[in-house]
Write a protein that holds these residues in place. Structure first.
Motif, PDB file in Angstrom:
ATOM      1  N   LYS A 190      24.658  35.342  19.486  1.00  0.00           N
ATOM      2  CA  LYS A 190      24.455  36.042  20.745  1.00  0.00           C
ATOM      3  C   LYS A 190      25.546  35.077  21.724  1.00  0.00           C
ATOM      4  O   LYS A 190      26.304  35.970  22.387  1.00  0.00           O
ATOM      5  N   TRP A 191      25.277  33.852  21.767  1.00  0.00           N
ATOM      6  CA  TRP A 191      25.806  32.908  22.790  1.00  0.00           C
ATOM      7  C   TRP A 191      27.554  32.922  22.403  1.00  0.00           C
ATOM      8  O   TRP A 191      28.169  32.676  23.454  1.00  0.00           O
ATOM      9  N   ALA A 192      27.791  32.811  21.020  1.00  0.00           N
ATOM     10  CA  ALA A 192      29.168  32.695  20.800  1.00  0.00           C
ATOM     11  C   ALA A 192      30.026  34.023  21.379  1.00  0.00           C
ATOM     12  O   ALA A 192      31.022  33.960  21.657  1.00  0.00           O
ATOM     13  N   LEU A 193      29.087  35.059  20.971  1.00  0.00           N
ATOM     14  CA  LEU A 193      29.941  36.331  21.421  1.00  0.00           C
ATOM     15  C   LEU A 193      29.865  36.586  22.915  1.00  0.00           C
ATOM     16  O   LEU A 193      30.872  37.131  23.732  1.00  0.00           O
ATOM     17  N   PHE A 194      28.906  35.990  23.688  1.00  0.00           N
ATOM     18  CA  PHE A 194      28.805  36.080  25.062  1.00  0.00           C
ATOM     19  C   PHE A 194      29.967  35.109  25.573  1.00  0.00           C
ATOM     20  O   PHE A 194      30.456  35.548  26.710  1.00  0.00           O
ATOM     21  N   GLY A 195      29.877  33.964  25.051  1.00  0.00           N
ATOM     22  CA  GLY A 195      31.255  33.371  25.424  1.00  0.00           C
ATOM     23  C   GLY A 195      32.422  33.827  25.066  1.00  0.00           C
ATOM     24  O   GLY A 195      33.380  33.682  26.072  1.00  0.00           O
ATOM     25  N   CYS A 196      32.856  34.632  24.344  1.00  0.00           N
ATOM     26  CA  CYS A 196      34.077  35.287  24.035  1.00  0.00           C
ATOM     27  C   CYS A 196      34.294  36.368  25.221  1.00  0.00           C
ATOM     28  O   CYS A 196      35.265  36.477  25.676  1.00  0.00           O
ATOM     29  N   ALA A 197      33.189  37.060  25.394  1.00  0.00           N
ATOM     30  CA  ALA A 197      33.243  38.114  26.608  1.00  0.00           C
ATOM     31  C   ALA A 197      33.373  37.546  27.779  1.00  0.00           C
ATOM     32  O   ALA A 197      34.294  37.938  28.737  1.00  0.00           O
ATOM     33  N   VAL A 223      36.739  37.975  30.641  1.00  0.00           N
ATOM     34  CA  VAL A 223      36.339  38.243  32.367  1.00  0.00           C
ATOM     35  C   VAL A 223      36.940  37.116  33.084  1.00  0.00           C
ATOM     36  O   VAL A 223      37.651  37.165  34.077  1.00  0.00           O
ATOM     37  N   PHE A 224      36.801  35.767  32.603  1.00  0.00           N
ATOM     38  CA  PHE A 224      37.320  34.746  33.231  1.00  0.00           C
ATOM     39  C   PHE A 224      38.935  34.760  33.499  1.00  0.00           C
ATOM     40  O   PHE A 224      39.138  34.299  34.497  1.00  0.00           O
ATOM     41  N   VAL A 225      39.556  35.026  32.374  1.00  0.00           N
ATOM     42  CA  VAL A 225      40.984  35.184  32.341  1.00  0.00           C
ATOM     43  C   VAL A 225      41.338  36.209  33.298  1.00  0.00           C
ATOM     44  O   VAL A 225      42.388  35.981  34.015  1.00  0.00           O
ATOM     45  N   THR A 226      40.598  37.412  33.137  1.00  0.00           N
ATOM     46  CA  THR A 226      41.074  38.533  34.037  1.00  0.00           C
ATOM     47  C   THR A 226      40.898  38.045  35.460  1.00  0.00           C
ATOM     48  O   THR A 226      41.754  38.350  36.476  1.00  0.00           O
ATOM     49  N   GLY A 227      39.773  37.234  35.899  1.00  0.00           N
ATOM     50  CA  GLY A 227      39.682  37.010  37.281  1.00  0.00           C
ATOM     51  C   GLY A 227      40.686  35.781  37.685  1.00  0.00           C
ATOM     52  O   GLY A 227      40.762  35.916  38.903  1.00  0.00           O
ATOM     53  N   ALA A 228      40.867  34.985  36.748  1.00  0.00           N
ATOM     54  CA  ALA A 228      41.960  33.935  37.217  1.00  0.00           C
ATOM     55  C   ALA A 228      43.219  34.479  37.510  1.00  0.00           C
ATOM     56  O   ALA A 228      43.985  34.013  38.308  1.00  0.00           O
ATOM     57  N   ILE A 229      43.658  35.608  36.871  1.00  0.00           N
ATOM     58  CA  ILE A 229      45.024  36.375  36.972  1.00  0.00           C
ATOM     59  C   ILE A 229      44.966  36.905  38.340  1.00  0.00           C
ATOM     60  O   ILE A 229      45.608  36.862  39.158  1.00  0.00           O
TER      61      ILE A 229
END
Length: 312
Positions: free
Chosen positions: A25-32, A36-42
């Motif tokens: 669960k936490w590994a999949l959450f980290g990928c998701a 979102v973090f990359v999109t927000g950083a862009i």
């Protein structure tokens, strides 16, 4: 006589199973969360530098100006870049959508399993060819062929670039559309055949409407890919910003032009010094382009949700 059971214990420890499930669960959450973090950083990066650009250049002038001469005349009208981008996008869609959809119908409804196993990977190989190769093919081969056919083309022109971008996005249209058509239950096809429909009628009247959400989504994603294409339009389309002539709009495609992505490449490769409006213009263009593609993806999601079929 021993009373102990010889039946093996096949149950697993619930504690260990719960721990593993939590790790998943936490590994999949980290990928998701990473996406979102990359999109927000862009978004933050583009916005922060675009704000610096708009501190020196009026936003209304940028969005409505018809002249893009950042170095020589300090004019930053983005409309010539937007019109060139839309020209390439529209022509490439006119190339890719009919061909890609027809290829998807053939692979889904007409091709045998053996033929599909050969044709689909072969078609998807087009997506793996470097885009700069498409640009040189358009420049060296496609433009001379179109000239020989009577088209009054410049050496670099938007028509050749648009056609080659259309060829580039055909695999995206065909592959995603074929996946959507293959997901349509065979019961619907058999019902059509039972009513006396031909294979063509089943394909066009049953399968395509049933897979409409996936097909439209492939169109939007392919168009978004065309909007963001860089190397093909830089090599084959040129880097001369020209505003669309409303009195003769078709002549625009025979000349060189500069799309939004080509302008960003031009800004990076020029002698623009960091901290100048010419430098920050790259981020303003990038934010505009990001907004357009983001809107296209939202439209895709709305269409997919609107026409999604539930076969359960």
């Amino acid at each position: 006589m021993s009373t102990e059971s010889t039946t093996p214990d096949l149950t697993r420890s619930r504690r260990g199973e719960t721990t593993i499930e939590r790790l998943y669960k936490w590994a999949l959450f980290g990928c998701a969360a990473l996406t979102v973090f990359v999109t927000g950083a862009i978004i933050v990066t583009l916005t922060a530098d675009a704000v610096k650009f708009f501190e020196e250049v009026d936003a209304f002038e940028f969005l409505t100006g018809t002249v893009w001469k950042p170095s020589s005349r300090q004019e930053f009208g983005v409309l010539p870049l937007v019109t060139a981008t839309l020209t390439v996008t529209i022509i490439s869609a006119l190339v890719a959508i009919p061909i890609g959809t027809a290829a998807a119908v053939f692979l889904s409804e007409y091709a045998s399993d053996r033929m599909r196993s050969v044709l689909k990977p072969s078609l998807e190989v087009l997506a793996g060819i470097p885009t700069v190769v498409y640009g040189y093919l358009a420049l060296v081969y496609l433009t001379p062929w179109l000239r020989a056919a009577g088209a009054p083309l410049n050496f670099q022109n938007l028509l050749s670039a648009s056609i080659m971008v259309g060829i580039l996005i055909i695999p995206m249209v065909s592959s995603l559309s074929e996946d959507a058509m293959s997901a349509v239950p065979d019961e619907l096809r058999q019902a059509g055949y039972g009513l006396g429909a031909t294979k063509y009628e089943v394909s066009t009247d049953i399968v395509i409407p049933a897979a409409a959400s996936g097909i439209f989504s492939s169109y939007i994603l392919a168009i978004s890919r065309a909007i963001g294409e860089t190397m093909v339009v830089v090599v084959a389309g040129g880097m001369s910003a020209r505003m669309l002539d409303t009195s003769n709009p078709f002549a625009h495609v025979f000349e060189s032009g500069e799309t939004m992505t080509a302008a960003m490449v031009h800004a990076v490769s020029s002698d623009a010094v960091g901290g100048t409006p010419e430098y920050y213009a790259m981020f303003a263009i990038g934010l505009t382009l990001f907004s357009i593609t983001f809107a296209m993806n939202l439209i895709s999601n709305r269409i997919a949700a609107r026409y999604k079929e539930d076969y359960q």
